[in-house]
Design a protein around this motif. Structure first.
Motif, short mmCIF file in Angstrom:
data_model
loop_
_atom_site.label_atom_id
_atom_site.label_comp_id
_atom_site.label_asym_id
_atom_site.label_seq_id
_atom_site.Cartn_x
_atom_site.Cartn_y
_atom_site.Cartn_z
N ALA A 364 21.79 54.81 3.34
CA ALA A 364 22.27 55.29 2.04
C ALA A 364 21.64 54.57 0.85
O ALA A 364 21.82 55.02 -0.29
N SER A 367 19.92 56.59 -1.87
CA SER A 367 20.57 57.81 -2.37
C SER A 367 22.02 57.56 -2.79
O SER A 367 22.86 58.43 -2.65
N THR A 370 23.49 60.14 -5.19
CA THR A 370 23.92 61.41 -4.59
C THR A 370 25.25 61.25 -3.88
O THR A 370 26.10 62.15 -3.93
N ALA A 371 25.42 60.11 -3.22
CA ALA A 371 26.62 59.92 -2.41
C ALA A 371 27.79 59.35 -3.20
O ALA A 371 28.93 59.36 -2.73
N ARG A 381 32.72 59.50 0.95
CA ARG A 381 31.62 60.41 0.62
C ARG A 381 30.29 59.85 1.13
O ARG A 381 29.44 60.61 1.61
N HIS A 385 27.77 61.64 3.76
CA HIS A 385 26.37 61.76 3.37
C HIS A 385 25.46 61.20 4.47
O HIS A 385 24.45 61.83 4.85
N ALA A 422 18.31 61.77 3.66
CA ALA A 422 19.44 61.64 2.73
C ALA A 422 18.99 61.82 1.29
O ALA A 422 19.76 62.27 0.44
#
Length: 533
Positions: A364, A367, A370-371, A381, A385, A422
């Motif tokens: 993660a 990103s 995004t998450a 979340r 993701h 991701a």
């Protein structure tokens, strides 16, 4: 079945050797016999126990149970590395133990400097060093050069010379060709054969199947820390050996035909007149959505540098990179990643993974926006993701919170691929994607790459292993001396043709009529599957 070594007694034996790390059983009741004048291959997936076994043989790790005998002498439970060397066990690791800032002569004589009146006798040192090098075919090497100046293949031979100088009866090779070119690897295998012919017992560890069949007399297979089988190499073919290693049948490593890759379509990645520093001329390259393009060339040819320049990690003097027709800002890896270009570097531990972070955090990390929610990390979340990013990758792990360093090499590569998934990558640049990865994980990675291409990604693969490029890619672009010199459909390429083009004066060595497709290329038209037994 005849006894390995022509009936001679083993120079080294293990009986019922076990080793645990807390609740984890690394080895359980393993047997091993090494005979003089033979090459004994040790095969198994990552995590099978090969590294632990090597460490026990060299005294780096102490066994919990079992017997260890060298030339009829029982080795005590707490044997040290120095005692193992004195007993005749030498090892050449993938990561060499030479000191790069010292000269060849100093490295060879480290710990055994000849002296006179309390001073190092340089003449005797040079004579001793020269005798060591002659044994490995390096009689003309300049003893005053620092080791760091030498090519990797030459450093390997210097390391072997040092090991043999200690009167080694057993020499262990641990993934010795990983950082070598095809020609350098072949030369090293010839040196291993020469050691065998001198009566040395060789234990050879590699993930490269063709090397085992080229030099192996006997093979021992480990799986999950247990001894599966020891048999003459001639009793196996590639499929049966892989099945013994992984416990399932892999009918072919490479994915099946991908009709979409041969359709004409718009270029997803375009490299127009890009000139990385030290390239003598600009580079043009185009990769369509759904296409896998391989970059083949010798070490130092500029393959990796070109990938890094496309990603913005290395400077360029001119040219453009376009993604779906839109220019990607030069010189910024952050902007390249946000536009949809991902790079898996050759050294995942040094410049890919963050070993102090967890598996989830490594996936993660690129990103979070995004998450997250309003710039804040939102645990549930992020977890969803990450789970979406690893879907279909067959990532094997215990818990999301486990450190990424606890994973095998193949699973670490899957984590890096998941990181780019991701982030929504549309182009993947893969530099040696199966380096240090066992055969079962290779099959997984090849399938993943083919699936990503089928999903519309444009993929560029750099690999020193030509069968990998010919079996996986739709086209092979040859790089020689920092120039793109040929663009071959995989079905028309052969290993010999690619090597000739990649070598200096290569264009003069390629026959005018096109060669017949290689075995790896022909296999691309077969149906290939991976089955669970």
């Amino acid at each position: 079945m005849s006894e390995p070594g022509g009936g001679t007694a083993p120079v080294l034996s293990l009986r019922g050797v076990s080793k645990s790390y807390g609740p984890v059983r690394a080895l359980s009741g393993v047997h091993l016999d090494l005979h003089p004048g033979t090459v004994h291959c040790l095969a198994g997936e990552n995590g099978a126990g090969k590294s632990t076994l090597i460490k026990i043989l060299t005294g780096a790790v102490q066994r919990d149970a079992g017997d260890y005998v060298i030339q009829g002498r029982d080795m005590r439970r707490g044997i040290t590395p120095a005692e193992a060397r004195t007993a005749g066990v030498g090892v050449v690791y993938q990561e060499l133990s030479l000191l790069n800032d010292l000269t060849v002569a100093d490295n060879l004589c480290m710990g055994t400097f000849p002296s006179r009146a309390g001073f190092v006798d340089r003449r005797r040192q040079r004579d001793a060093a020269r005798a060591m090098l002659e044994r490995v075919g390096l009689a003309d090497l300049d003893l005053s050069r620092t080791v760091g100046e030498l090519p990797t293949a030459t450093r390997q031979l210097v390391e072997i010379a040092r090991v043999l100088s200690r009167d080694a009866k057993v020499v262990i090779f641990d993934e010795p060709t990983t950082a070598l070119s095809a020609e350098e690897g072949h030369a090293l295998l010839e040196r291993v054969k020469a050691l065998r012919d001198e009566g040395v017992a060789v234990l050879y560890v590699t993930h490269r199947m063709e090397e085992m069949f080229a030099i192996g007399d006997t093979v021992t297979v480990l799986r999950d820390g247990t001894h599966v089988v020891t048999r003459p190499m001639s009793d196996f073919d590639e499929d049966s050996l892989i099945a013994a290693m992984v416990g399932r049948t892999i009918t072919n490593l490479y994915p099946g035909p991908r009709e979409d890759a041969r359709r004409e379509g718009e270029a997803r990645l375009e490299v127009r007149g890009l000139r990385p520093v030290d390239f003598p001329e600009p580079v043009d390259l185009s990769v369509r959505a759904g296409e896998i393009v391989g970059l083949a060339g010798l070490l130092g040819s500029g393959r990796s540098e070109l990938l890094r320049a496309v990603f913005g990690a290395d400077p360029v003097t001119e040219g453009r990179v376009l993604l779906d027709g839109r220019p990607v800002p030069r010189g910024s890896t952050r902007k390249a990643a946000r536009r949809g270009i991902g790079l898996l570097t050759e050294d995942r531990k040094e410049s890919g993974l963050l070993p102090e972070l967890s598996i989830e955090e490594n996936i993660a990390i690129a990103s979070w926006r995004t998450a997250g929610v309003r710039g804040l990390v939102h645990g549930p979340r992020v977890r969803r993701h990450v789970e979406q990013a690893v879907d279909g990758l067959r990532l094997r792990f215990g818990d999301w919170g486990d450190p990424v360093s606890s994973l095998s090499g193949g699973n670490q590569q899957k984590v890096l691929i998941a990181r780019w998934r991701a982030l929504g990558a549309r182009v993947l640049l893969l530099d040696e994607p199966t380096k240090g990865v066992d055969v079962g994980a290779k099959a997984d990675i090849y399938r993943i790459v083919a699936d990503l291409a089928a999903a519309g990604l444009a993929i560029v693969v750099v690999s020193s292993y030509l069968p990998e490029l010919l079996g996986l890619c739709d086209r092979v672009v040859v790089v020689r001396e920092r120039r793109l010199v040929a663009d071959l459909p995989a079905a028309e390429a052969t290993e010999e043709k690619v090597l000739a083009l990649a070598s200096p004066r290569g264009a003069d060595r390629v026959a005018a009529p096109p060669s017949a497709p290689s075995a790896a290329a022909r296999q691309r038209h077969d149906v290939r599957t991976v089955e669970s037994s």
